[in-house]
Motif scaffolding. Sequence first.
Motif, short mmCIF file in Angstrom:
data_model
loop_
_atom_site.label_atom_id
_atom_site.label_comp_id
_atom_site.label_asym_id
_atom_site.label_seq_id
_atom_site.Cartn_x
_atom_site.Cartn_y
_atom_site.Cartn_z
N TYR A 70 0.83 -1.20 0.00
CA TYR A 70 0.00 0.00 0.00
C TYR A 70 0.86 1.26 0.00
O TYR A 70 2.02 1.23 0.42
CB TYR A 70 -0.90 0.03 1.24
CG TYR A 70 -1.90 -1.09 1.27
CD1 TYR A 70 -3.14 -0.96 0.67
CD2 TYR A 70 -1.60 -2.30 1.89
CE1 TYR A 70 -4.07 -1.99 0.68
CE2 TYR A 70 -2.52 -3.35 1.90
CZ TYR A 70 -3.74 -3.19 1.30
OH TYR A 70 -4.64 -4.22 1.31
N LYS A 111 0.75 4.59 2.02
CA LYS A 111 0.06 5.01 3.23
C LYS A 111 0.52 6.38 3.69
O LYS A 111 1.71 6.65 3.76
CB LYS A 111 0.34 4.02 4.37
CG LYS A 111 -0.33 2.68 4.19
CD LYS A 111 -0.20 1.89 5.47
CE LYS A 111 -1.09 0.68 5.44
NZ LYS A 111 -1.08 -0.01 6.72
N ASN A 130 5.34 -1.34 2.46
CA ASN A 130 4.46 -0.23 2.08
C ASN A 130 5.27 1.02 1.81
O ASN A 130 6.33 1.24 2.40
CB ASN A 130 3.44 0.04 3.19
CG ASN A 130 2.47 -1.11 3.34
OD1 ASN A 130 2.05 -1.71 2.36
ND2 ASN A 130 2.13 -1.42 4.57
#
Length: 122
Positions: free
Chosen positions: A41, A43, A64
């Motif tokens: 992800y 983030k 991430n």
Amino acid sequence: MSLFGKLGKDLGVSKEINIEDYMNSQEMENVDVLNEPADFYVKPLNLESEDDLAAIEDELNKKNILLLDISSMSARPKTLKDLVDKIKDYVNKIDGDVGRIDTGKIIITPAKVKIIKKKKPQ
């Protein structure tokens, strides 16, 4: 009676469920009902104190990419520099990368993800 209420009654479940309470519950906090789970992800995180370094390291270990908001630290430039230096040390150790987006944001990548910081002349 709603479809879920009828289905619950047919299955022998008599407890009423408030869907809004369920969706706001702790176990649903990290569930994205609109998308399938991703491997990694991007983030957003805020850097507000040294306590945030552990969360940054944890997210990088999960592979991430982080968009780090450092604007709340602008009033404490020495502390900000010290924290960013610690982040850079950790990122260099794991073979990630750090780049400045603007005065209030930094992008941090996990291992083996590099940022192209300047365009090559054509």
